[in-house]
Design a protein around this motif. Structure first.
Motif, PDB file in Angstrom:
ATOM      1  N   ALA A 157     -43.775 -25.462 -21.388  1.00 12.32           N
ATOM      2  CA  ALA A 157     -44.673 -25.722 -22.511  1.00 12.32           C
ATOM      3  C   ALA A 157     -46.124 -25.773 -22.059  1.00 12.32           C
ATOM      4  CB  ALA A 157     -44.286 -27.044 -23.182  1.00 12.32           C
ATOM      5  N   LEU A 158     -46.380 -26.366 -20.892  1.00 11.99           N
ATOM      6  CA  LEU A 158     -47.746 -26.445 -20.374  1.00 11.99           C
ATOM      7  C   LEU A 158     -48.300 -25.041 -20.131  1.00 11.99           C
ATOM      8  CD1 LEU A 158     -49.891 -28.545 -19.421  1.00 11.99           C
ATOM      9  CD2 LEU A 158     -49.014 -28.210 -17.116  1.00 11.99           C
ATOM     10  N   GLY A 159     -47.488 -24.200 -19.516  1.00 12.68           N
ATOM     11  CA  GLY A 159     -47.932 -22.829 -19.271  1.00 12.68           C
ATOM     12  C   GLY A 159     -48.204 -22.076 -20.557  1.00 12.68           C
ATOM     13  N   HIS A 160     -47.336 -22.265 -21.554  1.00 11.75           N
ATOM     14  CA  HIS A 160     -47.527 -21.592 -22.835  1.00 11.75           C
ATOM     15  C   HIS A 160     -48.799 -22.078 -23.509  1.00 11.75           C
ATOM     16  CE1 HIS A 160     -46.674 -19.464 -26.461  1.00 11.75           C
ATOM     17  NE2 HIS A 160     -46.444 -20.550 -27.180  1.00 11.75           N
ATOM     18  N   GLY A 161     -49.043 -23.367 -23.455  1.00  8.83           N
ATOM     19  CA  GLY A 161     -50.241 -23.914 -24.083  1.00  8.83           C
ATOM     20  C   GLY A 161     -51.525 -23.438 -23.411  1.00  8.83           C
ATOM     21  N   VAL A 162     -51.516 -23.378 -22.087  1.00  5.43           N
ATOM     22  CA  VAL A 162     -52.694 -22.914 -21.352  1.00  5.43           C
ATOM     23  C   VAL A 162     -53.040 -21.483 -21.752  1.00  5.43           C
ATOM     24  CG1 VAL A 162     -53.513 -22.248 -19.046  1.00  5.43           C
ATOM     25  CG2 VAL A 162     -52.454 -24.483 -19.390  1.00  5.43           C
ATOM     26  N   GLY A 163     -52.012 -20.639 -21.899  1.00  7.12           N
ATOM     27  CA  GLY A 163     -52.261 -19.258 -22.280  1.00  7.12           C
ATOM     28  C   GLY A 163     -52.639 -19.101 -23.735  1.00  7.12           C
ATOM     29  N   ALA A 164     -51.943 -19.794 -24.614  1.00  9.20           N
ATOM     30  CA  ALA A 164     -52.165 -19.622 -26.052  1.00  9.20           C
ATOM     31  C   ALA A 164     -53.521 -20.152 -26.502  1.00  9.20           C
ATOM     32  CB  ALA A 164     -51.054 -20.318 -26.835  1.00  9.20           C
ATOM     33  N   SER A 165     -54.033 -21.162 -25.810  1.00 13.71           N
ATOM     34  CA  SER A 165     -55.292 -21.792 -26.223  1.00 13.71           C
ATOM     35  C   SER A 165     -56.530 -21.114 -25.652  1.00 13.71           C
ATOM     36  CB  SER A 165     -55.286 -23.265 -25.790  1.00 13.71           C
ATOM     37  OG  SER A 165     -55.294 -23.360 -24.369  1.00 13.71           O
ATOM     38  N   GLY A 166     -56.344 -20.175 -24.726  1.00 10.72           N
ATOM     39  CA  GLY A 166     -57.484 -19.548 -24.072  1.00 10.72           C
ATOM     40  C   GLY A 166     -58.025 -20.326 -22.900  1.00 10.72           C
ATOM     41  N   LEU A 167     -57.365 -21.431 -22.552  1.00 10.26           N
ATOM     42  CA  LEU A 167     -57.842 -22.237 -21.432  1.00 10.26           C
ATOM     43  C   LEU A 167     -57.747 -21.467 -20.115  1.00 10.26           C
ATOM     44  CD1 LEU A 167     -58.818 -24.943 -20.269  1.00 10.26           C
ATOM     45  CD2 LEU A 167     -56.424 -25.691 -20.177  1.00 10.26           C
ATOM     46  N   ASP A 168     -56.742 -20.593 -19.995  1.00 10.70           N
ATOM     47  CA  ASP A 168     -56.590 -19.854 -18.746  1.00 10.70           C
ATOM     48  C   ASP A 168     -57.804 -18.961 -18.483  1.00 10.70           C
ATOM     49  OD1 ASP A 168     -56.017 -18.268 -20.917  1.00 10.70           O
ATOM     50  OD2 ASP A 168     -54.208 -17.362 -20.062  1.00 10.70           O
ATOM     51  N   ASP A 169     -58.265 -18.254 -19.514  1.00 10.93           N
ATOM     52  CA  ASP A 169     -59.426 -17.385 -19.336  1.00 10.93           C
ATOM     53  C   ASP A 169     -60.670 -18.189 -18.961  1.00 10.93           C
ATOM     54  OD1 ASP A 169     -57.939 -15.128 -19.952  1.00 10.93           O
ATOM     55  OD2 ASP A 169     -58.377 -15.263 -22.095  1.00 10.93           O
ATOM     56  N   TRP A 170     -60.821 -19.351 -19.570  1.00  9.89           N
ATOM     57  CA  TRP A 170     -61.994 -20.190 -19.285  1.00  9.89           C
ATOM     58  C   TRP A 170     -61.967 -20.701 -17.846  1.00  9.89           C
ATOM     59  CZ3 TRP A 170     -62.672 -25.404 -18.032  1.00  9.89           C
ATOM     60  CH2 TRP A 170     -63.983 -25.876 -18.109  1.00  9.89           C
ATOM     61  N   LEU A 171     -60.808 -21.180 -17.410  1.00  8.96           N
ATOM     62  CA  LEU A 171     -60.693 -21.687 -16.045  1.00  8.96           C
ATOM     63  C   LEU A 171     -60.963 -20.580 -15.023  1.00  8.96           C
ATOM     64  CD1 LEU A 171     -57.508 -23.950 -16.373  1.00  8.96           C
ATOM     65  CD2 LEU A 171     -59.852 -24.724 -15.945  1.00  8.96           C
ATOM     66  N   ILE A 172     -60.445 -19.411 -15.286  1.00  7.67           N
ATOM     67  CA  ILE A 172     -60.637 -18.296 -14.360  1.00  7.67           C
ATOM     68  C   ILE A 172     -62.107 -17.889 -14.311  1.00  7.67           C
ATOM     69  CG2 ILE A 172     -60.114 -15.841 -14.003  1.00  7.67           C
ATOM     70  CD1 ILE A 172     -57.338 -16.505 -15.198  1.00  7.67           C
TER      71      ILE A 172
END
Length: 458
Positions: free
Chosen positions: A325-340
């Motif tokens: 769920a954490l991985g899905h949320g990070v991707g779905a919310s756009g947080l992954d792009d921001w962190l990168i």
């Protein structure tokens, strides 16, 4: 948490502050859904590292907060929900969870019908006169069991078998070597199959969200060579360090396989499940579906009962669900792009990135739960892979394998804790063995495995 240590109480306060910060301070470049996910992610980091509350409690809290903050059920509605509530609730019954459920039921059945102990005694008996060969047999048997059983259950079982072996060893050093062999083999053996350890399941779940699947056999083809190499390295080191050549060993192990109708049904079901896992390419039935076979058969025949089902390691299953769920949320919310976007990762060669990820996984995995480490690191690693054009499967599997190799300290993994509790191992001895295998394993995982996977066309 009630009545917890000072560290745990500080951890709770720090987690609350970490949760509130992105909600109270505008984060440049991050949409509202991303800010909410960042608050959950930071809270999870603090709780996983400090273990202020149980790991499983953190996992279910993640799912609950994601539903309340990121979906159509959000208490403060979003203009565009990041995901549906159904997507987050579904992680509790994700196919990877079903795969682990079947594996856990088989493991508990093996203990219930004494299959694990009898197999261990059967394997060790031919080596009763040579301590070094007996240690090698012990390592291989422990690793094989750990590939299909919980490494905690495997370690407890093998120590029950080992007690008479320890008494037959002529020196304290030899007893230390044998006691170290079990957690080393249990930890390393866990990397060999998708059901071997929670980080493997977390990686599979994260990849499934991205539409990528890894079969049971493909995972084994990818990791078993490394597993065998590290087991051989561990045996050579422990033999050289603790067990002189031609050390005598007197064993008095007996085998007594249960032959009741229920036990026979269990043996056949377990064998059929493993065979179907190993022949997935031939019949095409996904390993997750095969994992549900023993659940259905063993419960329908009452070989395993509701009481057995209640004794399964549900906290581990829910911990894996929280990671998915954490991985899905990070991707779905756009947080992954921001962190990168915070770091110029493009300037870092892919090989260096894999080394960094493997090093972080092994190093931090030694001081916090490797499952928690996988929960935090795999979503970010997959996002990095997508941004830099690296293969998602390669990056996810490198991180999962490296998380399983963080085994330096007595607190690093349950097998280490069980071995340390015997009183035959010092922390320094465990650190020496764990660092050697962990560092070598991390280097091979980051540098050699991707080349091997490419060579075999995986």
């Amino acid at each position: 948490m009630l009545g917890g240590t000072t560290t745990q109480k500080i951890g709770v306060v720090a987690a609350v502050l970490a949760f509130l910060l992105p909600l109270l301070v505008d984060v440049p470049g991050l949409e509202p859904a991303g800010e909410r996910m960042l608050s959950i992610f930071l809270m999870a980091i603090v709780l996983f590292v400090t273990e202020a509350i149980p790991l499983v409690a953190t996992a279910v809290l993640i799912i609950f907060l994601q539903v309340l903050m990121l979906t159509e059920q959000a208490l403060v509605p979003l203009a565009e929900p990041a995901a549906t509530s159904r997507e987050f609730w579904a992680t509790l019954a994700d196919p990877v969870i079903i795969l682990f459920l079947g594996g856990f039921l088989l493991a508990d059945g093996a203990a219930k019908y004494a299959l694990d102990r009898n197999l261990a005694a059967l394997i060790l008996t031919p080596f009763r006169k040579d301590a070094r060969l007996a240690m090698l047999a012990l390592i291989l048997m422990t690793a094989v069991l750990s590939m299909f059983m919980s490494n905690t259950a495997t370690t407890a079982t093998m120590f029950a078998v080992l007690l008479p072996v320890l008494s037959g060893l002529p020196s304290a050093a030899a007893r230390t070597g044998f006691a170290l062999a079990i957690p080393v083999a249990a930890n390393v053996g866990g990397i060999g199959t998708p059901v071997g350890s929670p980080p493997n399941a977390i990686a599979l779940g994260a990849l499934a969200v991205q539409g990528r699947t890894v079969s049971f056999v493909d995972w084994m083809i990818a990791t078993v060579p490394l597993m065998l190499l590290l087991l051989l390295l561990g045996w050579v080191y422990l033999s050289w360090r603790y067990v002189p050549a031609r050390t005598p060993l007197e064993l008095n192990l007996t085998t007594s396989f249960v032959t009741s109708p229920a036990a026979i049904v269990f043996y056949v079901t377990a064998a059929a499940t493993v065979l179907l896992w190993l022949t997935e390419a031939l019949h095409g039935i996904p390993s997750t579906t095969v994992g549900f076979l023993p659940v259905v058969v063993l419960l329908a025949t009452t070989v395993m009962t509701g009481d057995d089902l209640r004794m399964l390691q549900w906290p581990v299953l829910w911990l894996v669900a929280g990671g998915i769920a954490l991985g899905h949320g990070v991707g779905a919310s756009g947080l992954d792009d921001w962190l990168i976007g915070l770091v110029d990762w493009a300037a870092m060669p892919g090989t260096v990135l894999l080394l960094v990820l493997a090093g972080v996984a092994v190093g931090l995995g030694a001081v916090i739960s490797n499952s928690a480490m996988a929960n935090l690191l795999i979503p970010i690693a997959i996002a990095l892979a997508g941004t830099l054009g690296l293969d998602l499967v390669t990056v996810a599997m490198v991180v999962a394998v490296a998380c399983g190799l963080g085994m330096f300290l007595p607190v690093s993994t349950p097998p280490n804790a069980i071995a340390y509790a015997t009183g035959t191992i010092t922390t320094a001895q465990m650190v020496a063995a764990g660092v050697m295998i962990g560092v070598v394993g991390a280097l091979l995982t980051a540098l050699a495995l991707p080349a091997y996977w490419s060579w075999i066309g995986l």
